[in-house]
Design an enzyme around this catalytic site. Sequence first.
Site, PDB file in Angstrom:
ATOM      1  N   PRO A   1       0.821  -1.221   0.000  1.00 47.56           N
ATOM      2  CA  PRO A   1       0.000   0.000   0.000  1.00 47.56           C
ATOM      3  C   PRO A   1       0.855   1.271   0.000  1.00 47.56           C
ATOM      4  O   PRO A   1       0.492   2.258  -0.622  1.00 47.56           O
ATOM      5  CB  PRO A   1      -0.817  -0.126   1.295  1.00 47.56           C
ATOM      6  CG  PRO A   1      -0.890  -1.590   1.556  1.00 47.56           C
ATOM      7  CD  PRO A   1       0.389  -2.174   1.041  1.00 47.56           C
TER       8      PRO A   1
ATOM      9  N   GLY B   1       5.645   1.168  -4.035  1.00 50.29           N
ATOM     10  CA  GLY B   1       5.594   0.477  -5.323  1.00 50.29           C
ATOM     11  C   GLY B   1       6.917   0.661  -6.045  1.00 50.29           C
ATOM     12  O   GLY B   1       7.760  -0.239  -6.072  1.00 50.29           O
TER      13      GLY B   1
ATOM     14  N   ILE C   1      -1.700  -7.323  -6.344  1.00 55.18           N
ATOM     15  CA  ILE C   1      -1.028  -8.566  -6.748  1.00 55.18           C
ATOM     16  C   ILE C   1      -1.903  -9.348  -7.736  1.00 55.18           C
ATOM     17  O   ILE C   1      -2.950  -9.913  -7.376  1.00 55.18           O
ATOM     18  CB  ILE C   1      -0.657  -9.430  -5.511  1.00 55.18           C
ATOM     19  CG1 ILE C   1       0.133  -8.577  -4.500  1.00 55.18           C
ATOM     20  CG2 ILE C   1       0.124 -10.670  -5.956  1.00 55.18           C
ATOM     21  CD1 ILE C   1       1.335  -7.817  -5.065  1.00 55.18           C
ATOM     22  N   THR C   2      -1.431  -9.347  -8.965  1.00 60.73           N
ATOM     23  CA  THR C   2      -2.152  -9.997 -10.061  1.00 60.73           C
ATOM     24  C   THR C   2      -2.049 -11.514  -9.926  1.00 60.73           C
ATOM     25  O   THR C   2      -0.987 -12.025  -9.561  1.00 60.73           O
ATOM     26  CB  THR C   2      -1.569  -9.496 -11.404  1.00 60.73           C
ATOM     27  OG1 THR C   2      -1.736  -8.077 -11.443  1.00 60.73           O
ATOM     28  CG2 THR C   2      -2.265 -10.131 -12.588  1.00 60.73           C
TER      29      THR C   2
ATOM     30  N   ARG D   1     -16.728   2.325 -43.158  1.00 65.64           N
ATOM     31  CA  ARG D   1     -17.576   3.456 -42.787  1.00 65.64           C
ATOM     32  C   ARG D   1     -17.592   4.501 -43.912  1.00 65.64           C
ATOM     33  O   ARG D   1     -16.535   4.906 -44.402  1.00 65.64           O
ATOM     34  CB  ARG D   1     -17.022   4.098 -41.504  1.00 65.64           C
ATOM     35  CG  ARG D   1     -17.713   5.373 -41.083  1.00 65.64           C
ATOM     36  CD  ARG D   1     -19.082   5.105 -40.518  1.00 65.64           C
ATOM     37  NE  ARG D   1     -19.676   6.301 -39.947  1.00 65.64           N
ATOM     38  CZ  ARG D   1     -20.911   6.340 -39.454  1.00 65.64           C
ATOM     39  NH1 ARG D   1     -21.665   5.251 -39.463  1.00 65.64           N
ATOM     40  NH2 ARG D   1     -21.390   7.456 -38.950  1.00 65.64           N
TER      41      ARG D   1
ATOM     42  N   GLU E   1       5.417  -2.866 -14.264  1.00 61.20           N
ATOM     43  CA  GLU E   1       6.846  -3.238 -14.426  1.00 61.20           C
ATOM     44  C   GLU E   1       7.746  -2.008 -14.394  1.00 61.20           C
ATOM     45  O   GLU E   1       8.712  -1.917 -15.141  1.00 61.20           O
ATOM     46  CB  GLU E   1       7.081  -4.007 -15.732  1.00 61.20           C
ATOM     47  CG  GLU E   1       6.233  -5.229 -15.932  1.00 61.20           C
ATOM     48  CD  GLU E   1       6.542  -6.355 -14.961  1.00 61.20           C
ATOM     49  OE1 GLU E   1       7.626  -6.347 -14.363  1.00 61.20           O
ATOM     50  OE2 GLU E   1       5.675  -7.224 -14.800  1.00 61.20           O
TER      51      GLU E   1
HETATM   52  C1  LIG Z   1      -3.417  -3.409 -12.659  1.00 62.99           C
HETATM   53  C2  LIG Z   1      -2.139  -3.487 -11.893  1.00 62.99           C
HETATM   54  C3  LIG Z   1      -1.545  -4.717 -11.688  1.00 62.99           C
HETATM   55  C4  LIG Z   1      -0.371  -4.824 -10.928  1.00 62.99           C
HETATM   56  N1  LIG Z   1       0.164  -6.065 -10.680  1.00 62.99           N
HETATM   57  C5  LIG Z   1       1.197  -6.168  -9.804  1.00 62.99           C
HETATM   58  C6  LIG Z   1       1.693  -7.452  -9.385  1.00 62.99           C
HETATM   59  O1  LIG Z   1       1.233  -8.500  -9.846  1.00 62.99           O
HETATM   60  N2  LIG Z   1       2.673  -7.485  -8.446  1.00 62.99           N
HETATM   61  C7  LIG Z   1       3.211  -6.369  -7.888  1.00 62.99           C
HETATM   62  O2  LIG Z   1       4.076  -6.479  -7.045  1.00 62.99           O
HETATM   63  N3  LIG Z   1       2.770  -5.137  -8.268  1.00 62.99           N
HETATM   64  C8  LIG Z   1       1.788  -5.013  -9.207  1.00 62.99           C
HETATM   65  N4  LIG Z   1       1.336  -3.777  -9.577  1.00 62.99           N
HETATM   66  C9  LIG Z   1       1.929  -2.584  -8.980  1.00 62.99           C
HETATM   67  C10 LIG Z   1       2.785  -1.787  -9.915  1.00 62.99           C
HETATM   68  O3  LIG Z   1       3.990  -2.458 -10.186  1.00 62.99           O
HETATM   69  C11 LIG Z   1       2.986  -0.408  -9.275  1.00 62.99           C
HETATM   70  O4  LIG Z   1       1.740   0.256  -9.322  1.00 62.99           O
HETATM   71  C12 LIG Z   1       4.051   0.416  -9.937  1.00 62.99           C
HETATM   72  O5  LIG Z   1       5.322  -0.164  -9.731  1.00 62.99           O
HETATM   73  C13 LIG Z   1       4.074   1.856  -9.413  1.00 62.99           C
HETATM   74  O6  LIG Z   1       4.104   1.885  -8.028  1.00 62.99           O
HETATM   75  P1  LIG Z   1       3.027   2.758  -7.199  1.00 62.99           P
HETATM   76  O7  LIG Z   1       1.687   2.437  -7.748  1.00 62.99           O
HETATM   77  O8  LIG Z   1       3.252   2.534  -5.758  1.00 62.99           O
HETATM   78  O9  LIG Z   1       3.334   4.230  -7.591  1.00 62.99           O
HETATM   79  P2  LIG Z   1       4.380   5.222  -6.870  1.00 62.99           P
HETATM   80  O10 LIG Z   1       5.668   4.522  -6.678  1.00 62.99           O
HETATM   81  O11 LIG Z   1       3.739   5.806  -5.666  1.00 62.99           O
HETATM   82  O12 LIG Z   1       4.543   6.327  -7.983  1.00 62.99           O
HETATM   83  C14 LIG Z   1       3.618   7.418  -8.134  1.00 62.99           C
HETATM   84  C15 LIG Z   1       4.206   8.383  -9.165  1.00 62.99           C
HETATM   85  O13 LIG Z   1       5.441   8.915  -8.663  1.00 62.99           O
HETATM   86  C16 LIG Z   1       6.477   8.694  -9.597  1.00 62.99           C
HETATM   87  N5  LIG Z   1       7.732   8.449  -8.888  1.00 62.99           N
HETATM   88  C17 LIG Z   1       7.940   7.598  -7.844  1.00 62.99           C
HETATM   89  N6  LIG Z   1       9.227   7.635  -7.472  1.00 62.99           N
HETATM   90  C18 LIG Z   1       9.849   8.516  -8.297  1.00 62.99           C
HETATM   91  C19 LIG Z   1      11.199   8.974  -8.450  1.00 62.99           C
HETATM   92  N7  LIG Z   1      12.189   8.504  -7.670  1.00 62.99           N
HETATM   93  N8  LIG Z   1      11.465   9.873  -9.412  1.00 62.99           N
HETATM   94  C20 LIG Z   1      10.495  10.325 -10.237  1.00 62.99           C
HETATM   95  N9  LIG Z   1       9.197   9.929 -10.160  1.00 62.99           N
HETATM   96  C21 LIG Z   1       8.883   9.037  -9.198  1.00 62.99           C
HETATM   97  C22 LIG Z   1       6.032   7.498 -10.425  1.00 62.99           C
HETATM   98  O14 LIG Z   1       6.644   7.492 -11.725  1.00 62.99           O
HETATM   99  C23 LIG Z   1       4.532   7.743 -10.509  1.00 62.99           C
HETATM  100  O15 LIG Z   1       4.260   8.649 -11.540  1.00 62.99           O
HETATM  101  C24 LIG Z   1       0.205  -3.647 -10.403  1.00 62.99           C
HETATM  102  C25 LIG Z   1      -0.373  -2.415 -10.631  1.00 62.99           C
HETATM  103  C26 LIG Z   1      -1.543  -2.317 -11.366  1.00 62.99           C
HETATM  104  C27 LIG Z   1      -2.174  -0.964 -11.560  1.00 62.99           C
END
Ligand SMILES: Cc1cc2nc3c(=O)[nH]c(=O)nc-3n(C[C@H](O)[C@H](O)[C@H](O)COP(=O)(O)OP(=O)(O)OC[C@H]3O[C@@H](n4cnc5c(N)ncnc54)[C@H](O)[C@@H]3O)c2cc1C
Length: 386
Positions: free
Chosen positions: A127, A130, A156-157, A270, A364
């Site tokens: 939470p 990421g 987690i997919t 179309r 990813e």
């Molecule tokens: C549909 C879906 C399926 C997924 N499946 C999986 C899975 O199977 N397993 C798993 O582990 N995860 C999974 N994820 C998670 C996914 O890998 C993360 O959402 C992703 O890595 C981004 O992390 P966050 O959402 O915490 O965003 P954050 O890390 O909070 O990032 C928010 C924003 O801040 C930016 N940011 C963060 N740090 C920096 C920095 N140092 N410099 C510049 N910009 C920055 C990011 O680019 C982004 O724009 C999934 C996500 C989704 C939406």
Amino acid sequence: MRFELDEDQREFKALLRTFVDKEIVPVAREWEQSGRYPTEIVDGMKEMGLFGITVPEEYGGLDLDPVSFALVFEEIARGWMGVAGILGSHSLACRLIAMHGTQDQKDRYLPALATGERRTGIGLTEPDAGTDLQGIRTTARLDGDHYVVNGAKMWITNARYADPLPVLVKTDPQASPAHRGMSVLLIEADTPGYEVTKDIAKLGYKGTESCEIALTDVRVPVSQLVGGVEGKGMQQVLSALEWGRVNIAARSVGIAQRAHEEALAYAQQRKAFGQPIADFQAIQLKLGELGTQVQASRLMAYWAADAVRRGRADGATGMAKIFCSEVALQAAIDAMKVHGGYGYSTEYEVERLYRDSILMSIGEGTNDILRTVVAKSLIKGETRVG
Ligand SMILES: Cc1cc2nc3c(=O)[nH]c(=O)nc-3n(C[C@H](O)[C@H](O)[C@H](O)COP(=O)(O)OP(=O)(O)OC[C@H]3O[C@@H](n4cnc5c(N)ncnc54)[C@H](O)[C@@H]3O)c2cc1C
């Protein structure tokens, strides 16, 4: 220099295309919208051995080269990107176990993972963390011959089918730098305290679930520590994520290819002002640009996959993932524009392509983070442009 697939790859791609056109394309829109789980498609993918694409042959897998691996995700995503998600993190986890697991872990899990009898995913995100994986809070405290795991995972997919699930934990929360205290544990789904608590409602990427997982005093035998050595978790995960970026680049190509196909067909059928809209130059500009971008992204994805075959390729895979995912989104938008009002209708395919394409720039590693990864690789001289 050749810009063509070899004969085996061409045949494999044709086989995948036939499967997708027969089993996925006809049902994708209806099942995606109703939320029905694609059980029959999963069965078909099992029959084709697709759950074993990253499993070595000695354990019953196909052990595909990275370009053939990319073809799987390109072709399936052309039919329905969400279904490609069922194989995505499964394949990465299989690769992680195959590359870094102990002999006992490989013997115990890989044969059943290769057939799809067992399935898996990858549990990294939390939470509150990421991108910043070193900021995870899930801990694993050693207690005799078990780790006691506490924490939570998010997004987690495949969580409802994953058994075991590789979970990134901190075995030494005080370690500095933090990655030295991080490890991966293979947690079996029936372990008390391991609970998939919620399916997260999503814009797209339907057909596979993405869930929250609660980990409360989960007792995991030490034999489940990947590789049997603490502190290697981040490296193990990062090496698997390299294939993950190829996977996402290829899925993006599949989405863009489908957007191109849908736009091309619609534009010829179309009519407006007494002629097919394909005859208007404004539409031709879109079709020409779309086809050009799809083909460029395809070459980029295959190039990155081939770079992985030759060794570690953070720069190439990062570039491909960024480029292909941006093309997929633009392709979906352009295809919607070619469809006019119908592009906004859920009775056509292109609105799903749009919803699914956005995830490609997030999963990813977000594209912005990957831009910094690419830049570092260029600065270190590990990746060269030109
Ligand atoms: C549909 C879906 C399926 C997924 N499946 C999986 C899975 O199977 N397993 C798993 O582990 N995860 C999974 N994820 C998670 C996914 O890998 C993360 O959402 C992703 O890595 C981004 O992390 P966050 O959402 O915490 O965003 P954050 O890390 O909070 O990032 C928010 C924003 O801040 C930016 N940011 C963060 N740090 C920096 C920095 N140092 N410099 C510049 N910009 C920055 C990011 O680019 C982004 O724009 C999934 C996500 C989704 C939406």
